[in-house]
Design a protein around this motif. Structure first.
Motif, PDB file in Angstrom:
ATOM      1  N   GLN A   1       0.807  -1.215   0.000  1.00  0.00           N
ATOM      2  CA  GLN A   1       0.000   0.000   0.000  1.00  0.00           C
ATOM      3  C   GLN A   1       0.839   1.264   0.000  1.00  0.00           C
ATOM      4  O   GLN A   1       0.571   2.196  -0.760  1.00  0.00           O
ATOM      5  CB  GLN A   1      -0.952   0.000   1.213  1.00  0.00           C
ATOM      6  N   HIS A   2       1.863   1.323   0.843  1.00  0.00           N
ATOM      7  CA  HIS A   2       2.664   2.547   0.914  1.00  0.00           C
ATOM      8  C   HIS A   2       3.458   2.773  -0.378  1.00  0.00           C
ATOM      9  O   HIS A   2       3.684   3.903  -0.800  1.00  0.00           O
ATOM     10  CB  HIS A   2       3.595   2.514   2.129  1.00  0.00           C
ATOM     11  N   VAL A   3       3.833   1.665  -1.028  1.00  0.00           N
ATOM     12  CA  VAL A   3       4.537   1.778  -2.306  1.00  0.00           C
ATOM     13  C   VAL A   3       3.581   2.268  -3.395  1.00  0.00           C
ATOM     14  O   VAL A   3       3.914   3.155  -4.190  1.00  0.00           O
ATOM     15  CB  VAL A   3       5.156   0.418  -2.697  1.00  0.00           C
ATOM     16  N   ALA A   4       2.377   1.700  -3.410  1.00  0.00           N
ATOM     17  CA  ALA A   4       1.374   2.103  -4.403  1.00  0.00           C
ATOM     18  C   ALA A   4       1.013   3.580  -4.249  1.00  0.00           C
ATOM     19  O   ALA A   4       0.871   4.299  -5.240  1.00  0.00           O
ATOM     20  CB  ALA A   4       0.129   1.232  -4.259  1.00  0.00           C
ATOM     21  N   ASN A   5       0.886   4.036  -3.007  1.00  0.00           N
ATOM     22  CA  ASN A   5       0.549   5.450  -2.762  1.00  0.00           C
ATOM     23  C   ASN A   5       1.660   6.378  -3.259  1.00  0.00           C
ATOM     24  O   ASN A   5       1.384   7.456  -3.807  1.00  0.00           O
ATOM     25  CB  ASN A   5       0.297   5.686  -1.275  1.00  0.00           C
ATOM     26  N   GLN A   6       2.892   5.965  -3.072  1.00  0.00           N
ATOM     27  CA  GLN A   6       4.007   6.776  -3.558  1.00  0.00           C
ATOM     28  C   GLN A   6       3.998   6.862  -5.084  1.00  0.00           C
ATOM     29  O   GLN A   6       4.236   7.927  -5.661  1.00  0.00           O
ATOM     30  CB  GLN A   6       5.337   6.187  -3.074  1.00  0.00           C
ATOM     31  N   LEU A   7       3.706   5.739  -5.733  1.00  0.00           N
ATOM     32  CA  LEU A   7       3.663   5.724  -7.192  1.00  0.00           C
ATOM     33  C   LEU A   7       2.508   6.582  -7.715  1.00  0.00           C
ATOM     34  O   LEU A   7       2.646   7.284  -8.717  1.00  0.00           O
ATOM     35  CB  LEU A   7       3.520   4.291  -7.700  1.00  0.00           C
ATOM     36  N   LYS A   8       1.342   6.556  -7.022  1.00  0.00           N
ATOM     37  CA  LYS A   8       0.205   7.378  -7.425  1.00  0.00           C
ATOM     38  C   LYS A   8       0.535   8.866  -7.339  1.00  0.00           C
ATOM     39  O   LYS A   8       0.053   9.671  -8.130  1.00  0.00           O
ATOM     40  CB  LYS A   8      -1.004   7.074  -6.535  1.00  0.00           C
ATOM     41  N   GLU A   9       1.333   9.218  -6.353  1.00  0.00           N
ATOM     42  CA  GLU A   9       1.721  10.614  -6.163  1.00  0.00           C
ATOM     43  C   GLU A   9       2.864  11.029  -7.081  1.00  0.00           C
ATOM     44  O   GLU A   9       3.321  12.175  -7.033  1.00  0.00           O
ATOM     45  CB  GLU A   9       2.113  10.845  -4.708  1.00  0.00           C
ATOM     46  N   GLY A  10       3.336  10.086  -7.902  1.00  0.00           N
ATOM     47  CA  GLY A  10       4.394  10.398  -8.851  1.00  0.00           C
ATOM     48  C   GLY A  10       5.785  10.408  -8.237  1.00  0.00           C
ATOM     49  O   GLY A  10       6.732  10.922  -8.842  1.00  0.00           O
ATOM     50  N   LYS A  11       5.892   9.849  -7.043  1.00  0.00           N
ATOM     51  CA  LYS A  11       7.186   9.835  -6.375  1.00  0.00           C
ATOM     52  C   LYS A  11       7.984   8.593  -6.772  1.00  0.00           C
ATOM     53  O   LYS A  11       7.417   7.562  -7.132  1.00  0.00           O
ATOM     54  CB  LYS A  11       7.000   9.857  -4.853  1.00  0.00           C
ATOM     55  N   ARG A  12       9.280   8.702  -6.672  1.00  0.00           N
ATOM     56  CA  ARG A  12      10.149   7.564  -6.955  1.00  0.00           C
ATOM     57  C   ARG A  12      10.274   6.702  -5.698  1.00  0.00           C
ATOM     58  O   ARG A  12      10.467   7.218  -4.594  1.00  0.00           O
ATOM     59  CB  ARG A  12      11.530   8.053  -7.374  1.00  0.00           C
ATOM     60  N   VAL A  13      10.130   5.387  -5.881  1.00  0.00           N
ATOM     61  CA  VAL A  13      10.202   4.467  -4.748  1.00  0.00           C
ATOM     62  C   VAL A  13      11.628   3.927  -4.649  1.00  0.00           C
ATOM     63  O   VAL A  13      12.109   3.226  -5.553  1.00  0.00           O
ATOM     64  CB  VAL A  13       9.200   3.305  -4.904  1.00  0.00           C
ATOM     65  N   GLU A  14      12.275   4.284  -3.581  1.00  0.00           N
ATOM     66  CA  GLU A  14      13.650   3.828  -3.361  1.00  0.00           C
ATOM     67  C   GLU A  14      13.656   2.387  -2.854  1.00  0.00           C
ATOM     68  O   GLU A  14      12.779   1.971  -2.103  1.00  0.00           O
ATOM     69  CB  GLU A  14      14.348   4.720  -2.329  1.00  0.00           C
ATOM     70  N   ALA A  15      14.676   1.615  -3.307  1.00  0.00           N
ATOM     71  CA  ALA A  15      14.837   0.244  -2.821  1.00  0.00           C
ATOM     72  C   ALA A  15      15.204   0.273  -1.348  1.00  0.00           C
ATOM     73  O   ALA A  15      15.939   1.146  -0.894  1.00  0.00           O
ATOM     74  CB  ALA A  15      15.908  -0.479  -3.623  1.00  0.00           C
ATOM     75  N   GLY A  16      14.684  -0.711  -0.590  1.00  0.00           N
ATOM     76  CA  GLY A  16      14.931  -0.742   0.851  1.00  0.00           C
ATOM     77  C   GLY A  16      15.576  -2.048   1.276  1.00  0.00           C
ATOM     78  O   GLY A  16      15.281  -3.114   0.731  1.00  0.00           O
ATOM     79  N   GLU A  17      16.455  -1.957   2.263  1.00  0.00           N
ATOM     80  CA  GLU A  17      17.122  -3.152   2.783  1.00  0.00           C
ATOM     81  C   GLU A  17      16.454  -3.579   4.080  1.00  0.00           C
ATOM     82  O   GLU A  17      16.210  -2.773   4.973  1.00  0.00           O
ATOM     83  CB  GLU A  17      18.607  -2.863   3.037  1.00  0.00           C
TER      84      GLU A  17
END
Length: 675
Positions: free
Chosen positions: A467-483
């Motif tokens: 969900q948090h990844v999808a929301n970031q993509l909807k807002e046009g933000k880049r999703v950084e890879a996480g460890e």
């Protein structure tokens, strides 16, 4: 009209909340919103009132009384405040003019519709408007007579009248029913309810004293003025009044009348009430009177016509024969009373609406709509006759044309001319308002549907991505890879899946996998693990990603136990027996991120993924294969685990592994998420 139902909804929402209204309307089986000028069935309102009594657990008379009070405020907020406030200077005059307000609102809304209870409550034309008649008693109380076709709704009247009395006249009243009967009228039975209305002023103590003292000051000032008037002023006033005595309007020469004359001449206003002056004889000839008031009629106790205006004679030629009975040519539309002098006198404060009788009209009128007249009755005691001062009841230019009449047929001083033209404009505005309201309602429904579709789209998106990844993509933000330093990954596959595919139709494979994955997907929700992907018969989930949790291993372990149980309910299309699956679990660090733009996927990278896959491929049918790191996370968590020992793992060499047997503290229903 929807106005009344909207008010009822507003009352319930404001006092009891949206949930209560929703419960009430569902039980009543009505829609959530109503258009103001849309006509709705009477049953809808009655159903809402009935369900309100049951849902709120209060008697019907209490609900109706409260509704009456609220409806008064609702009408004020809806723009009727000024109209109501100017009906009368006291409560008696206010009630006395309610029927006139009915008539005005009926005229304003272009149809023979009525005002429900006493104002603004519109119903279709086959219903009849309620009527009010008020009588003063010697002790200062009043008897309010309420006539209505609707039985059992009289309790709204005390709510509305008491609210109006308090707001407009600062008095508190009590109303109780002293008599209730059914009376036969031309259109059927009418409920006749008689209320005893008693009132008490609500002046605060200080305000009451000021009022009393101001009254005394008024009397004192009158005495001072009288004493200060010198003989010269009095003589002058006498001379003035003496001159008037020679005119057609003589004034009685009392001392106080003389004083009033001086005050009137000097100041232009009177300190006491107005007393009209009447001429000894009427200074207007018969012809001028009949032309100036073209729509009037005079009739006696036997309803015999003594006089009629020229325009009404033109339309109803029979009236030119003096002495004919009025009820042969007209019927009373409002109020619903028999056509007798006694009935008319009883409702003499009401506005009367007459309608011509079709059978008595000339041939040229037979195909036209009948003419209606609206006006007031005035009893002339000296002549023992009734004067009906009226105007044609026409609302629009179209109605005027239908009756083949013209503006010129109406006297220039008659405001009916202006009302027709103004109402034509008002009707256009109402139609526009109605269209806007309909569009608004359509937009509300579309918005509601859009919101539902949006939720479906989001649900589909959240099934593909966290969900948090999808929301970031909807807002046009880049999703950084996480460890993620520690998570638990599970892989599963179907034993002998290749052989099954070789011996079955493709549709059978699809049905088998769909049946299995539906069960697995439900378990991901039960145990709160994230489904990463499915490839063919392979199913991959992770615990602790994308949201880190300390119980990631236990969650995945319980999910795995559920998978084994769920697989027993999926049939092998070849053998007909339950399918068997292998499950492998490993715990370790991973890197997670979104890959791709066209069909973005949330993927996991790292050696932990490879080892988890090896645990599955080197597993045993219907067993859950654990790596040593997964075992370390679960060994003190109340799970039953057996040691498998060292095995050769492709690409990893020798590894010490284990089998997960069961959860010692959870039942099968708890594992499967069943109640």
């Amino acid at each position: 009209y929807g106005f009344i139902n909207t008010c009822l909804k507003s009352l319930v929402v404001e006092k009891y909340g949206e949930e209560t209204w929703e419960k009430l309307r569902l039980q009543a089986g009505v829609q959530d919103s109503f258009l103001t000028f849309e006509v709705y069935k009477d049953e809808i309102t009655m159903q809402l009132v009935d369900k309100a009594c049951k849902v709120l657990g209060v008697p019907a008379d209490t609900v109706l009384r409260e509704f009456g009070k609220y409806f008064f405020e609702f009408c004020k907020r809806s723009g009727y405040d000024h109209m109501l406030r100017t009906l009368g200077g006291n409560l008696y005059e206010f009630i006395e003019n309610l029927d006139a307000l009915h008539s005005y609102l009926s005229l304003s809304y272009q149809a023979n519709i009525e005002v429900w209870f006493w104002f603004c409550l519109f119903f279709p034309q086959e219903m009849n408007a309620p009527s009010f008649r008020v009588e003063k008693n010697e002790d200062g109380s009043m008897h309010l007579h309420y006539y209505s076709d609707r039985r059992g709704l009289c309790h709204i009247v005390p709510g509305i009248i008491s609210a109006a009395a308090l707001d407009f006249f600062n008095i508190e009243i009590s109303m109780k029913i002293v008599n209730q009967t059914e009376e036969e009228e031309r259109t059927g039975k009418k409920e006749h309810t008689v209320f005893l209305v008693t009132q008490n002023p609500l002046f605060p103590c200080k305000e009451r004293n000021e009022f009393s003292s101001s009254s005394r000051c008024l009397v004192d000032s009158e005495k001072q003025i009288e004493n200060q008037l010198n003989k010269e002023d009095l003589e002058k006033a006498k001379n003035v009044n003496g001159d008037r005595g020679n005119s057609v309007c003589p004034v009685k020469k009392s001392h106080w009348k003389t004083l009033r004359g001086i005050i009137t001449l000097g100041k232009g206003k009177l300190l006491r009430g107005f007393d009209p002056v009447y001429p000894k004889s009427l200074w207007i000839d018969t012809k001028t009177f009949c032309n100036g008031l073209p729509f009037h009629m005079v009739f006696d106790k036997e309803l015999k016509v003594k006089q009629a205006g020229v325009s009404i004679q033109k339309i109803v030629p029979g009236l030119q024969t003096m002495g004919i009975c009025l009820d042969q040519y007209f019927r009373i539309v409002h109020p619903e009373v028999p056509f007798t002098i006694s009935s008319i006198q009883k409702f003499i404060n009401s506005q009367f609406v007459f309608q011509t009788r079709r059978e008595m009209m000339p041939e040229s009128w037979k195909e036209r709509p009948m003419l209606e007249l609206r006006g007031q009755m005035m009893w002339m005691e000296s002549l023992q006759c009734m004067l009906y001062l009226c105007s044609p009841l026409l609302r629009t230019l179209h109605e005027l044309e239908e009756r083949q009449m013209h503006i010129a047929d109406i006297a220039p001083h008659d405001v009916t001319r202006d009302l027709i033209l103004l109402n034509q404009q008002r009707l256009a505005e109402m139609e526009l308002s109605n269209q806007l309201e309909r569009k608004k309602e359509e937009l509300r429904i579309l918005s509601k549907h859009l919101e539902e579709e949006k939720k479906k789209t989001e649900a589909l998106l959240y099934a593909m991505l966290p969900q948090h990844v999808a929301n970031q993509l909807k807002e046009g933000k880049r999703v950084e890879a996480g460890e993620f330093k520690e998570c638990t990954i599970l892989f599963s596959d179907v034993v002998t899946f290749t052989n099954i595919c070789a011996q079955c139709e493709p549709i059978q494979i699809v049905l088998m996998l769909n049946s299995m994955y539906l069960r697995f997907d439900r378990l991901t929700t039960v145990h709160d693990v994230y489904k990463v992907e499915t490839i063919g018969d392979a199913y991959m989930v992770v615990g602790g990603v994308p949201v880190p949790v300390p119980t990631h291993a236990e969650r995945v372990a319980n999910f795995a136990l559920g998978m084994i149980m769920a697989a027993k309910g999926v049939q092998n299309p070849v053998s007909g027996n339950p399918i068997q699956i292998r499950v492998g679990i490993h715990t370790g660090p991973v890197l997670a991120g979104v890959v791709g733009e066209k069909m973005p996927r949330y993927c996991l990278f790292g050696d932990t993924v490879n080892i988890a896959s090896r645990m599955e491929s080197h597993g045993v049918p219907s067993k859950i294969h654990l790596s040593s790191s997964a075992y370390q996370c679960l060994k003190y968590k109340n799970f039953e685990i057996t040691e498998r020992g060292e095995i050769e793992v492709k690409g990893k060499g020798k590894m010490h592994t284990y089998f997960l047997i069961r959860n010692k503290s959870a039942t099968e229903n708890e594992i499967m998420g069943r109640p």
